[in-house]
Design a protein around this motif. Structure first.
Motif, PDB file in Angstrom:
ATOM      1  N   LEU A 192      48.104  29.856  -5.034  1.00  0.00           N
ATOM      2  CA  LEU A 192      47.896  29.953  -3.161  1.00  0.00           C
ATOM      3  C   LEU A 192      49.163  31.272  -2.945  1.00  0.00           C
ATOM      4  O   LEU A 192      48.658  32.674  -2.059  1.00  0.00           O
ATOM      5  N   GLY A 193      50.375  31.512  -3.326  1.00  0.00           N
ATOM      6  CA  GLY A 193      51.274  32.798  -3.912  1.00  0.00           C
ATOM      7  C   GLY A 193      50.898  33.953  -3.866  1.00  0.00           C
ATOM      8  O   GLY A 193      50.953  35.153  -2.923  1.00  0.00           O
ATOM      9  N   ILE A 194      49.444  33.980  -4.069  1.00  0.00           N
ATOM     10  CA  ILE A 194      48.152  35.444  -5.414  1.00  0.00           C
ATOM     11  C   ILE A 194      47.825  35.286  -3.768  1.00  0.00           C
ATOM     12  O   ILE A 194      47.982  36.705  -3.224  1.00  0.00           O
ATOM     13  N   GLN A 195      47.749  34.388  -2.583  1.00  0.00           N
ATOM     14  CA  GLN A 195      46.807  34.781  -2.285  1.00  0.00           C
ATOM     15  C   GLN A 195      47.700  35.472  -0.514  1.00  0.00           C
ATOM     16  O   GLN A 195      46.792  36.475   0.173  1.00  0.00           O
ATOM     17  N   LEU A 196      48.692  35.159  -0.395  1.00  0.00           N
ATOM     18  CA  LEU A 196      49.281  35.246   0.329  1.00  0.00           C
ATOM     19  C   LEU A 196      50.247  36.715  -0.029  1.00  0.00           C
ATOM     20  O   LEU A 196      49.925  37.666   1.172  1.00  0.00           O
ATOM     21  N   VAL A 197      51.251  36.702  -0.976  1.00  0.00           N
ATOM     22  CA  VAL A 197      51.842  37.675  -1.149  1.00  0.00           C
ATOM     23  C   VAL A 197      51.575  38.633  -2.418  1.00  0.00           C
ATOM     24  O   VAL A 197      52.332  39.697  -2.741  1.00  0.00           O
TER      25      VAL A 197
ATOM     26  N   PHE B 203      45.778  41.853  -7.101  1.00  0.00           N
ATOM     27  CA  PHE B 203      45.778  42.146  -5.689  1.00  0.00           C
ATOM     28  C   PHE B 203      46.874  41.966  -4.999  1.00  0.00           C
ATOM     29  O   PHE B 203      48.195  40.852  -6.005  1.00  0.00           O
ATOM     30  N   LYS B 204      47.473  42.414  -4.098  1.00  0.00           N
ATOM     31  CA  LYS B 204      49.309  42.411  -3.533  1.00  0.00           C
ATOM     32  C   LYS B 204      49.026  41.615  -2.017  1.00  0.00           C
ATOM     33  O   LYS B 204      50.057  41.257  -2.092  1.00  0.00           O
ATOM     34  N   GLY B 205      47.876  41.035  -2.230  1.00  0.00           N
ATOM     35  CA  GLY B 205      48.491  39.594  -1.388  1.00  0.00           C
ATOM     36  C   GLY B 205      47.291  40.677   0.263  1.00  0.00           C
ATOM     37  O   GLY B 205      47.676  41.084   0.558  1.00  0.00           O
ATOM     38  N   GLU B 206      47.697  38.836   1.429  1.00  0.00           N
ATOM     39  CA  GLU B 206      46.924  39.263   2.225  1.00  0.00           C
ATOM     40  C   GLU B 206      47.436  40.128   3.520  1.00  0.00           C
ATOM     41  O   GLU B 206      47.654  41.193   4.347  1.00  0.00           O
ATOM     42  N   PHE B 207      49.003  39.990   2.777  1.00  0.00           N
ATOM     43  CA  PHE B 207      51.170  40.360   3.517  1.00  0.00           C
ATOM     44  C   PHE B 207      51.286  41.580   2.657  1.00  0.00           C
ATOM     45  O   PHE B 207      52.025  42.015   4.033  1.00  0.00           O
ATOM     46  N   ASN B 208      51.119  41.742   1.677  1.00  0.00           N
ATOM     47  CA  ASN B 208      51.298  42.874   1.016  1.00  0.00           C
ATOM     48  C   ASN B 208      52.424  43.627   0.433  1.00  0.00           C
ATOM     49  O   ASN B 208      52.959  44.568   1.957  1.00  0.00           O
ATOM     50  N   PRO B 209      53.537  42.909   0.558  1.00  0.00           N
ATOM     51  CA  PRO B 209      54.790  43.049   0.686  1.00  0.00           C
ATOM     52  C   PRO B 209      55.356  44.431  -0.123  1.00  0.00           C
ATOM     53  O   PRO B 209      56.378  44.887   0.487  1.00  0.00           O
ATOM     54  N   LEU B 210      54.921  44.171  -0.856  1.00  0.00           N
ATOM     55  CA  LEU B 210      54.672  46.006  -2.027  1.00  0.00           C
ATOM     56  C   LEU B 210      54.100  47.177  -0.995  1.00  0.00           C
ATOM     57  O   LEU B 210      54.859  48.226  -1.482  1.00  0.00           O
ATOM     58  N   SER B 211      54.000  47.578   0.036  1.00  0.00           N
ATOM     59  CA  SER B 211      53.371  48.431   0.976  1.00  0.00           C
ATOM     60  C   SER B 211      54.450  49.454   1.495  1.00  0.00           C
ATOM     61  O   SER B 211      54.414  50.606   1.564  1.00  0.00           O
ATOM     62  N   ILE B 212      55.708  48.585   1.078  1.00  0.00           N
ATOM     63  CA  ILE B 212      57.181  49.264   1.619  1.00  0.00           C
ATOM     64  C   ILE B 212      57.427  50.043   0.954  1.00  0.00           C
ATOM     65  O   ILE B 212      58.201  50.878   1.211  1.00  0.00           O
ATOM     66  N   ILE B 213      57.274  50.090  -0.672  1.00  0.00           N
ATOM     67  CA  ILE B 213      57.176  51.632  -1.460  1.00  0.00           C
ATOM     68  C   ILE B 213      56.247  51.986  -1.707  1.00  0.00           C
ATOM     69  O   ILE B 213      55.946  52.743  -3.468  1.00  0.00           O
ATOM     70  N   GLY B 214      55.131  51.631  -0.843  1.00  0.00           N
ATOM     71  CA  GLY B 214      53.684  52.683  -1.602  1.00  0.00           C
ATOM     72  C   GLY B 214      52.750  52.358  -1.911  1.00  0.00           C
ATOM     73  O   GLY B 214      51.812  52.885  -2.553  1.00  0.00           O
TER      74      GLY B 214
END
Lengths: 499, 174
Positions: free
Chosen positions: B108-113, B162-173
């Protein structure tokens, strides 16, 4: 002679520095996979398969098959040092291997196991070298009915030779076929069995099933036993190796017998696990020291290890010559061929000479590389087992999840993996076999299309499967396998009545 | 039921083999039924130009139903399997669930973040909860595994995970 020339050509393909490097990486990874609980040959290769998409097919298959050799070797380490079989086919190795380790002869036991594995594999590779081209040449004459007959025989062999209850084998196998049918029908283009759920259109990928059933399922099973590793330490040095090697030639007859059992069980999809048990049982009955088996006899290590490796290797024969894998791991390698754009089957020997002979040559080299690595690095691999399970378990589940995702870059696949994991756990505990399920999932589409083409040829008349000598004898053999459990039960009850 | 004593000398309570067999056989029967149902919808007969799409799966589904019915019959009416055998003891089930439930939350965590953050959290949690390691050690190891994975897939092999639906890693590009 033709084969020898082709083989030397194969060596020239396989012996590039890049391929040699891949070989050593593959074997090392393979031993690691074999040692760790929850990672085995089949799912280990399934997880690493996506990483090879960009490689040339020959290099990719060399690396992946070396992982397989490594996994075969690795199973013995945990059996002997920890009394925990790392792989199902090394269960029989614990019977005499662990007692040997307890008596302080761990080094001798390991050397015996590795050398036997090597001999078994080598025997099988020699057989593949000469037999596979013949089988392929023969199979070029096959039409759809003959191919369906071979599929039929393969699946009936599971029923005839499996230890599990026959109806459970049928149920597991048919479930595999049903899962294979999900998605777009290749002939009519209709959507089958998706019930309006469009994410299922791609169908179930067998790699996901393998990672879930074998990987997650295995972790759940090991958890149940509340694993605590307590193992013997092993020292292997050149002196122990040479002294052990001096003793081994005495057991040549056991070796030879185990090689033959292994090859037979590997080609017919009996697999490495029954081969190792059968070989151990026969060695126990035939050996003058039979009564002392189980107390740490070298012969009791030789028999199962040789047979398991011979079977594991021989399982690749039907895969490269007919396109029909003899074991789940061979099935994963076959899946690799499709992904790299090669059509498995008898034409491979005609159209992809470099690939086939490169692969066969790498089997020789990979096993030599494997023997060297396991003999020199045992303490290192044993040390990995001392990492507590509470660290290894989550890391393996993370690796499985990554492996499942990379197959199609689909999130749904990770959920499916988890579902297959639970199913694998329940199936294993209730004696539903996993191998026929996986093989049916891999071969389902091909078996169905062979069946349909044959039926089209005959306008819907089933008698086409008995229309000539070849196809009817294969079908006949298949039918015999199918009814074998009932015949043997009948025989057993008759014997009971007579007594 | 009472006349078969001595079959298990240590009594564990848990889910019986019988119950597990029945559940699995019924599920398989249901799946087989679904396959047959959809094959009938698609058509399972031989028509002018060849077999319809449901022709092959129809029989597959039928075989699943037959095989699971026989297994079910053997469990319900056969004498071979004792009721005493335990499929999984409660103690064992607790251990199995202690792996399975966190694993489900991990997915579930993978799906989200996304895989990287979920993996770090999952490994750390597992070590603290089941391995009784201290927090600092566990979190550090979790993060270390994630970083190694990130380097391997995103940078060396260039296989994006997979970076998740919220993709927190987008802040580091990423």
């Amino acid at each position: 002679m033709e084969e020898i020339n082709a083989l030397f050509h194969g060596f020239s393909v396989a012996l590039t520095p890049f391929n040699l490097l891949l070989m050593f990486i593959g074997v090392t990874l393979g031993v690691l996979i074999g040692v760790l609980p929850g990672l085995g040959g089949a799912n280990g290769i399934a997880i690493l398969l996506p990483l090879t998409f960009a490689m040339p097919p020959t290099s990719a298959v060399i690396m992946l098959s070396c992982i397989y050799w490594g996994a075969l070797f690795g199973g013995a380490i945990t059996s002997i040092l920890f009394n925990i079989p790392g792989e199902p086919w090394s269960v029989a190795t614990t019977f005499d291997g662990y007692p040997m380790a307890q008596q302080g002869k761990a080094g001798e036991a390991l050397t015996t196991a590795f050398t036997s594995s090597f001999i078994g594999a080598f025997f099988a590779v020699v057989m593949i070298t000469f037999l596979a081209p013949l089988v392929a040449k023969f199979a070029l004459k096959f039409g759809p009915p003959e191919f369906f007959a071979v599929f039929f025989l393969t699946f009936c062999s599971f029923i005839g030779m499996g230890k599990e209850p026959p109806f459970k084998i049928v149920a597991a196998m048919m479930l595999g076929f049903a899962l294979a049918a999900v998605g777009i029908d290749t002939v009519t283009g209709q959507l089958r069995l998706i019930f309006g759920w469009h994410e299922l259109m791609r169908g179930f990928d067998f790699l996901i099933a393998v990672i879930g059933l074998f990987g997650i399922g295995e972790i759940l099973l090991s958890m149940e036993e509340g694993l605590s590793f307590s193992g013997r330490t092993a020292k292997i040095n050149m002196r122990i190796v040479i002294e052990t090697w001096k003793k081994l030639p005495r057991f040549w007859l056991t070796s030879l017998r185990s090689c033959i059992i292994g090859c037979w069980m590997g080609i017919t999809p009996g697999g490495a696990t029954p081969a190792s048990f059968m070989s151990y049982g026969i060695a126990k009955r035939m050996s003058p020291d039979g009564a002392k088996f189980g107390t740490g006899m070298a012969e009791g290590v030789i028999a199962p290890e040789t047979a398991a490796h011979a079977a594991g290797t021989a399982a690749l024969l039907p895969m490269i010559s007919l396109g029909i894998p003899g074991s789940p791991t061979a099935a994963v390698l076959l899946g690799g061929l499709l992904i790299w754009g090669l059509q498995p089957g008898p034409l491979l020997f005609v159209e992809q000479k470099d690939f086939v002979w490169g692969l066969i040559a790498s089997m020789y080299l990979g096993n030599i590389a494997g023997l060297i690595i396991v003999l020199t690095c045992v303490p290192l691999f044993a040390a990995i087992l001392r990492v507590p399970f509470s660290i290894i378990a989550p890391v393996i589940i993370v690796i499985c999840a990554i492996g499942a995702y990379t197959v199609h870059n689909a999130m749904l696949d990770i959920w499916l993996m988890l579902l297959f994991g639970v199913a694998g756990y329940a199936f294993k505990k209730l004696a539903y076999p996993l191998a026929p399920l996986v093989l049916a999932l891999v071969l389902g589409d091909q078996a169905e299309s062979a069946f349909r083409q044959a039926m089209l040829m005959s306008q819907g008349d089933v008698s086409i499967f008995f229309s000539n000598g070849l196809v009817s004898s294969i079908m006949g053999l298949g039918l015999l396998m199918l009814v074998w459990p009932f015949i043997s039960r009948l025989k057993a009850s008759m014997r009971k009545n007579a007594a | 039921m009472e006349d078969k004593q001595g079959s298990g000398d240590v009594v564990h309570s848990g889910i019986s083999v019988r119950a597990a067999e029945i559940v699995v056989a019924v599920i398989l029967l249901g799946l087989g039924g679904l396959v047959v149902y959809d094959s009938v919808r698609l058509g399972f007969r031989w028509v002018g130009d060849g077999p319809e799409a449901g022709y092959f799966p129809f029989y597959i589904g039928l075989f699943i139903c037959i095989a699971s019915l026989i297994t079910l019959g053997q469990v319900l009416f056969g004498k071979t399997r004792g009721d005493h055998q335990v499929f999984v003891a409660w103690e064992q089930l607790k251990l199995v669930l202690s792996v399975l439930v966190p694993a489900a939350f991990f997915v579930l965590g993978i799906q989200l973040v996304g895989i990287y953050l979920a993996a770090a959290a999952y490994i750390a949690f597992f070590m603290v909860w089941l391995g009784k390691y201290n927090w600092i050690k566990s979190v550090l190891l979790g993060i270390a595994v994630s970083i190694v994975t990130f380097m391997m897939f995103e940078i060396w092999f260039k296989v994006p995970l997979f970076k998740g639906e919220f993709n927190p890693l987008s802040i580091i590009g990423y």
